[in-house]
Design a protein around this motif. Structure first.
Motif, PDB file in Angstrom:
ATOM      1  N   GLU A   1       2.914  -3.115   0.591  1.00  0.00           N
ATOM      2  CA  GLU A   1       3.947  -3.274   2.115  1.00  0.00           C
ATOM      3  C   GLU A   1       3.552  -4.703   2.636  1.00  0.00           C
ATOM      4  OE1 GLU A   1       3.418  -0.484   5.996  1.00  0.00           O
ATOM      5  OE2 GLU A   1       1.578  -0.652   4.709  1.00  0.00           O
TER       6      GLU A   1
ATOM      7  N   ARG B   1      -0.430 -10.016 -13.198  1.00  0.00           N
ATOM      8  CA  ARG B   1      -1.536  -9.911 -12.826  1.00  0.00           C
ATOM      9  C   ARG B   1      -3.293 -10.305 -12.835  1.00  0.00           C
ATOM     10  NH1 ARG B   1      -3.456  -6.499  -8.753  1.00  0.00           N
ATOM     11  NH2 ARG B   1      -6.402  -5.699  -9.540  1.00  0.00           N
TER      12      ARG B   1
ATOM     13  N   ARG C   1      -7.696  -6.834   0.816  1.00  0.00           N
ATOM     14  CA  ARG C   1      -6.070  -5.903   0.798  1.00  0.00           C
ATOM     15  C   ARG C   1      -5.797  -6.383   1.707  1.00  0.00           C
ATOM     16  NH1 ARG C   1      -9.259  -5.088  -2.352  1.00  0.00           N
ATOM     17  NH2 ARG C   1     -10.050  -2.517  -3.755  1.00  0.00           N
TER      18      ARG C   1
ATOM     19  N   SER D   1      -5.785  -8.144  -5.616  1.00  0.00           N
ATOM     20  CA  SER D   1      -5.784  -6.424  -5.071  1.00  0.00           C
ATOM     21  C   SER D   1      -4.992  -6.617  -3.908  1.00  0.00           C
ATOM     22  CB  SER D   1      -7.215  -6.701  -4.809  1.00  0.00           C
ATOM     23  OG  SER D   1      -7.887  -6.656  -5.603  1.00  0.00           O
TER      24      SER D   1
ATOM     25  N   GLN E   1      -2.899  -5.243  -0.232  1.00  0.00           N
ATOM     26  CA  GLN E   1      -1.830  -4.165  -0.270  1.00  0.00           C
ATOM     27  C   GLN E   1      -1.164  -4.194   0.766  1.00  0.00           C
ATOM     28  OE1 GLN E   1      -5.080  -0.851  -0.466  1.00  0.00           O
ATOM     29  NE2 GLN E   1      -5.533  -0.925  -2.214  1.00  0.00           N
TER      30      GLN E   1
ATOM     31  N   ARG F   1       6.352  -5.769  -6.682  1.00  0.00           N
ATOM     32  CA  ARG F   1       5.105  -5.184  -6.302  1.00  0.00           C
ATOM     33  C   ARG F   1       5.227  -4.038  -5.214  1.00  0.00           C
ATOM     34  NH1 ARG F   1       0.585  -8.749  -5.700  1.00  0.00           N
ATOM     35  NH2 ARG F   1       0.084  -7.107  -5.326  1.00  0.00           N
TER      36      ARG F   1
ATOM     37  N   ASP G   1       3.337  -2.241  -5.038  1.00  0.00           N
ATOM     38  CA  ASP G   1       2.304  -1.333  -4.299  1.00  0.00           C
ATOM     39  C   ASP G   1       1.899  -2.483  -3.242  1.00  0.00           C
ATOM     40  OD1 ASP G   1       1.515  -3.570  -6.190  1.00  0.00           O
ATOM     41  OD2 ASP G   1       0.011  -4.117  -5.855  1.00  0.00           O
TER      42      ASP G   1
END
Length: 480
Positions: free
Chosen positions: A451, A409, A384, A416, A418, A447, A449
């Protein structure tokens, strides 16, 4: 909460005597000068108080009279939970009597949970009285019914001094309540580690947190690490900034300790950081496996001069594990000697929640991504958070990362992910900043989703001022 601002000792005494329900914490900064009579009045009021939970007056030298008043208060008070008192002379010289009186009160206290004696000069009194005080501290800990946390960090506890404190605990016939023991930078030597070994082997001791950072790397560490691995309640172990002895094979000792500690099923957090002088290798992991019942979720091995061979061993070690907790694991390998090759191995085989590679030299990772990105595209890949800050990445590397992170994807690298931390790589030119900002914007557009933390804008003013927005009003007033 009183932070040492405008109110004086008389105001605090009044609130203690009145059992002010809002007066739960008293923090007296060391720059506030209180007299002995002020402290005596405070401690006498504390004896019958039922509201104060925390008392912090570290940095203040206590006379024997004040320490006696505090000892009496500790005998009577059952609601005070945390205390940090005295300065770096408390355990030595003329202040030795004050320390003795404090211990006497502690022995009869029934409410204290957290005792902070960091940097209080404990161990500096080599007289017979000083030695008796150390043993008395151990005896007080044996019989204390509520104390859970003891911080003895930054006290010189070498040459048998730590043994005098721990011996009563090791031979206790009652269960020891102490759970968290901090001994960082106490110069722990062979005798100290032997004393800790006996403590951990006692069936009456249930430590869940131990910090031995700054101790001397010596052979006695190996049996201690084995005992810690078998200590059923230990959840956190820290052994950072360990000192070296030129006559000792520090590399093999540290390597064995790491392997022993990682075999345990109880440890949730293991820190072995900044031991580069020992040149740790992970060869001992060849025959080790993470137990299926492992609870490990925080592994920190930064600053140890680990190289690509070590990373390969670690990657294989993770891949061979069946522990359920690995999907929540944070692995910190910052400030080592890893390259882009070992980074890709770790990324393809480590089923962790977060991987920190900051401070390694990962240049040209973009070229390897073109060849090996598919190893990290499975939907089950759980990473993540990835930190590759200050790793010598180029504009081309960042562009390659962008392209593989933004694929569809089913073929996406690290699907996955983040949070990507990639700051400290952009060169300090307007064009480079513009290029990186453009790539980061493209990633975040495709993206949303994910950061991306890549760095600040060029020419941003340096802000060295203290952020005071969250400080208590009393502290702000005292600072003006």
């Amino acid at each position: 909460m009183a932070w040492g601002g405008t109110p004086g000792a008389s105001a605090w005494v009044k609130r203690l005597k009145e059992n002010d329900p809002t007066f739960t914490s008293l923090h007296i900064f060391s720059f506030r000068r209180l007299s002995t009579s002020d402290f005596i009045d405070l401690f006498q009021a504390l004896g019958s108080n039922t509201t104060l939970r925390e008392l912090y007056c570290s940095g203040h030298r206590l006379t024997a009279e004040a320490a006696n008043a505090l000892g009496e208060a500790l005998r009577m008070n059952t609601t005070l939970e945390k205390i940090d008192i005295g300065d770096d002379t408390l355990g030595k010289g003329e202040s030795s009597e004050s320390f003795q009186l404090l211990i006497a009160g502690l022995a009869q206290n029934q409410g204290l949970k957290d005792l902070n004696l960091e940097n209080k000069g404990i161990g500096k009194d080599n007289t017979e009285e000083g030695k008796r005080n150390l043993a008395s501290l151990g005896e007080a800990l044996v019989h204390h019914s509520s104390l859970r946390h003891l911080n003895l960090s930054r006290n010189p506890l070498e040459e048998g001094i730590l043994s005098r404190i721990l011996e009563p605990l090791s031979h206790a016939n009652v269960s020891i309540k102490l759970a968290k023991l901090e001994l960082a930078h106490c110069n722990i030597d062979a005798t100290g580690f032997s004393a800790l070994l006996h403590l951990c082997q006692s069936s009456k001791v249930y430590l869940n947190y131990l910090d031995i950072s700054g101790g001397l790397i010596c052979p006695e560490l190996i049996p201690l690490s084995k005992a810690l691995a078998e200590h059923a309640t230990l959840e956190t172990l820290k052994m950072c900034d360990m000192a070296t002895n030129p006559t000792t094979s520090v590399q093999s000792i540290l390597s064995s300790c790491v392997a022993n500690c990682l075999r345990t099923t109880s440890l949730a957090s293991f820190w072995c950081v900044n031991n580069a002088s020992g040149q740790i290798t992970l060869n001992a992991l060849r025959d080790a496996r993470i137990p299926a019942a492992s609870r490990l979720i925080d592994l920190r091995l930064g600053g140890n001069s680990l190289g690509d061979d070590d990373a390969a061993l670690l990657a294989d070690w993770f891949q061979a594990s069946s522990a359920d907790t690995l999907s929540s694991l944070v692995v910190d390998l910052s400030q080592n000697k890893l390259t882009a090759t070992s980074a890709m191995q770790l990324l393809s085989k480590t089923p962790a929640h977060a991987l920190v590679l900051a401070g390694n030299d990962l240049k040209a990772i973009g070229e390897l991504l073109e060849q090996h990105a598919s190893a990290c595209t499975a939907a089950s890949h759980s990473l993540r958070r990835l930190d590759v800050s200050c790793t010598s990445l180029s504009n081309e590397d960042f562009d390659a990362i962008y392209r593989h992170l933004c694929k569809p994807r089913e073929t996406r690298w690290l699907p996955s992910l983040q949070k990507l931390e990639i700051a400290g790589n952009v060169k300090n030119t307007a064009q480079d900043h513009a290029d990186w900002q453009s790539i980061a914007a493209d990633i975040m557009e495709q993206r949303p989703d994910l950061e991306v933390l890549w760095g600040s804008r060029i020419g941003a003013p340096e802000d060295n001022a203290m952020d005071t927005t969250s400080l208590p009003p009393q502290l702000l007033q005292a600072m003006q």
